[in-house]
Design a protein around this motif. Sequence first.
Motif, PDB file in Angstrom:
ATOM      1  N   GLY A  82      -5.375  94.727  -3.604  1.00 16.14           N
ATOM      2  CA  GLY A  82      -4.707  94.143  -2.278  1.00 16.14           C
ATOM      3  C   GLY A  82      -3.334  93.725  -2.651  1.00 16.14           C
ATOM      4  O   GLY A  82      -2.249  93.988  -2.015  1.00 16.14           O
ATOM      5  N   VAL A  85      -1.282  96.966  -2.857  1.00 16.85           N
ATOM      6  CA  VAL A  85      -1.033  97.384  -1.352  1.00 16.85           C
ATOM      7  C   VAL A  85       0.216  96.343  -0.747  1.00 16.85           C
ATOM      8  O   VAL A  85       0.976  96.990   0.163  1.00 16.85           O
ATOM      9  CB  VAL A  85      -2.181  97.528  -0.579  1.00 16.85           C
ATOM     10  CG1 VAL A  85      -1.933  97.501   0.962  1.00 16.85           C
ATOM     11  CG2 VAL A  85      -3.244  98.371  -0.875  1.00 16.85           C
ATOM     12  N   GLY A  86       0.054  95.275  -1.048  1.00 19.44           N
ATOM     13  CA  GLY A  86       1.051  94.216  -0.493  1.00 19.44           C
ATOM     14  C   GLY A  86       2.463  94.241  -1.340  1.00 19.44           C
ATOM     15  O   GLY A  86       3.348  93.324  -1.143  1.00 19.44           O
ATOM     16  N   ILE A 229      -7.659  95.882   1.043  1.00 20.28           N
ATOM     17  CA  ILE A 229      -6.604  96.727   1.663  1.00 20.28           C
ATOM     18  C   ILE A 229      -6.139  96.040   2.916  1.00 20.28           C
ATOM     19  O   ILE A 229      -4.782  95.969   2.992  1.00 20.28           O
ATOM     20  CB  ILE A 229      -7.126  98.061   2.098  1.00 20.28           C
ATOM     21  CG1 ILE A 229      -7.331  98.966   0.638  1.00 20.28           C
ATOM     22  CG2 ILE A 229      -6.082  98.959   2.849  1.00 20.28           C
ATOM     23  CD1 ILE A 229      -7.941 100.072   0.807  1.00 20.28           C
ATOM     24  N   ILE A 230      -7.152  95.688   3.767  1.00 17.71           N
ATOM     25  CA  ILE A 230      -6.749  95.062   5.095  1.00 17.71           C
ATOM     26  C   ILE A 230      -5.739  93.803   4.683  1.00 17.71           C
ATOM     27  O   ILE A 230      -4.939  93.525   5.183  1.00 17.71           O
ATOM     28  CB  ILE A 230      -7.755  94.660   5.922  1.00 17.71           C
ATOM     29  CG1 ILE A 230      -8.703  95.755   6.239  1.00 17.71           C
ATOM     30  CG2 ILE A 230      -7.537  93.703   7.138  1.00 17.71           C
ATOM     31  CD1 ILE A 230     -10.106  95.505   7.021  1.00 17.71           C
ATOM     32  N   LEU A 233      -2.313  94.444   3.498  1.00 18.85           N
ATOM     33  CA  LEU A 233      -1.646  95.147   4.606  1.00 18.85           C
ATOM     34  C   LEU A 233      -0.926  94.130   5.461  1.00 18.85           C
ATOM     35  O   LEU A 233       0.361  94.027   5.976  1.00 18.85           O
ATOM     36  CB  LEU A 233      -2.232  96.265   5.304  1.00 18.85           C
ATOM     37  CG  LEU A 233      -2.327  97.589   4.642  1.00 18.85           C
ATOM     38  CD1 LEU A 233      -3.283  98.426   5.634  1.00 18.85           C
ATOM     39  CD2 LEU A 233      -1.227  98.189   4.359  1.00 18.85           C
ATOM     40  N   LEU A 234      -1.785  93.423   5.744  1.00 17.80           N
ATOM     41  CA  LEU A 234      -1.582  92.277   6.611  1.00 17.80           C
ATOM     42  C   LEU A 234      -0.475  91.261   6.338  1.00 17.80           C
ATOM     43  O   LEU A 234       0.506  90.780   7.403  1.00 17.80           O
ATOM     44  CB  LEU A 234      -2.965  91.534   7.431  1.00 17.80           C
ATOM     45  CG  LEU A 234      -3.602  92.172   8.218  1.00 17.80           C
ATOM     46  CD1 LEU A 234      -4.925  91.522   8.780  1.00 17.80           C
ATOM     47  CD2 LEU A 234      -3.131  92.607   9.569  1.00 17.80           C
ATOM     48  N   LEU A 237       2.956  92.425   6.420  1.00 15.22           N
ATOM     49  CA  LEU A 237       3.396  92.953   7.883  1.00 15.22           C
ATOM     50  C   LEU A 237       3.687  91.733   8.723  1.00 15.22           C
ATOM     51  O   LEU A 237       4.663  91.707   9.494  1.00 15.22           O
ATOM     52  CB  LEU A 237       2.508  93.913   8.519  1.00 15.22           C
ATOM     53  CG  LEU A 237       2.322  95.169   7.851  1.00 15.22           C
ATOM     54  CD1 LEU A 237       1.211  96.199   8.251  1.00 15.22           C
ATOM     55  CD2 LEU A 237       3.859  96.070   8.061  1.00 15.22           C
ATOM     56  N   PHE A 244       7.351  95.083   2.913  1.00 18.67           N
ATOM     57  CA  PHE A 244       6.744  94.962   1.671  1.00 18.67           C
ATOM     58  C   PHE A 244       7.657  94.525   0.511  1.00 18.67           C
ATOM     59  O   PHE A 244       8.652  95.407   0.322  1.00 18.67           O
ATOM     60  CB  PHE A 244       5.935  96.314   1.522  1.00 18.67           C
ATOM     61  CG  PHE A 244       4.622  96.577   2.599  1.00 18.67           C
ATOM     62  CD1 PHE A 244       3.554  96.105   2.007  1.00 18.67           C
ATOM     63  CD2 PHE A 244       4.904  97.141   3.665  1.00 18.67           C
ATOM     64  CE1 PHE A 244       2.583  96.400   2.903  1.00 18.67           C
ATOM     65  CE2 PHE A 244       3.916  97.511   4.513  1.00 18.67           C
ATOM     66  CZ  PHE A 244       2.544  97.151   3.983  1.00 18.67           C
TER      67      PHE A 244
END
Length: 253
Positions: A82, A85-86, A229-230, A233-234, A237, A244
């Motif tokens: 995470g 991804v972030g 991952i969720i 991403l959240l 965003l 990012f």
Amino acid sequence: MPSPIAKITAELFGTFWLVFGGCGTAIFAAKEVAVGDDTGTRIQVGVGYLGVALAFGLTVVTMAYALGHISGGHFNPAITLGACVGGRTPWRDLPGYWVAQIVGGLLAGLALWGIASGKPGWSREGNMAANGYAEHSPGNYTLVAVIVAEILLTAFFLIVVLGATDVRAPKGMGALAIGLALTLIHLISIPISNTSVNPARSTGVAFFNGNGAPGQLWVFWVAPLVGGIIGGLLYPLLFEDGRFKFAPVQNTV
């Protein structure tokens, strides 16, 4: 800037402490019973679900303050994914972190198994704080229920981690917020899945536990990683103006 070896070592030690402290509390102290002197009354003196939840939270708080400035204090493959991804952790760090976290978890599982085996009559099967669904869930929750819970809780855990370590967040409080979040997560989900939200924690004890845990381990990799991952991403965003942003590794606990 810490060396790659220092960061990997920190992740190994931190994950070992998380699994040893959290699962160790569940194995040794959760259901301890004492016998009264008078009538032989059995008295529950174990720490129960609350104690186990606090133990997991305390492991993260202590090691995040101790080693977070070296590796970022992930101690969890889902957190590392995470954070990548972030935009908080470079993707090049992910393989080394994952290997260190898995090895740290397995070493902790080995240590727990070795200590617990010193109690006469103790059996490892079903007694190593493993995660599970259906008949291996503490509350007999279904596979679907466990997957939903693990994804949802891991996603929120990532949001807490990224938010608490944001450059705009209060300084020095990230580790405490993250440890309390993990405590809350365990209070919610110990009856559901015995709480994973961390593939390294699940892997660390599954093979020592046996009793169906190795066969169900895939769930506790897939669901937390999807949740990671969720969450990864959240947060950027929704709370970083849709961008990012890269932050130094040491700011990601």
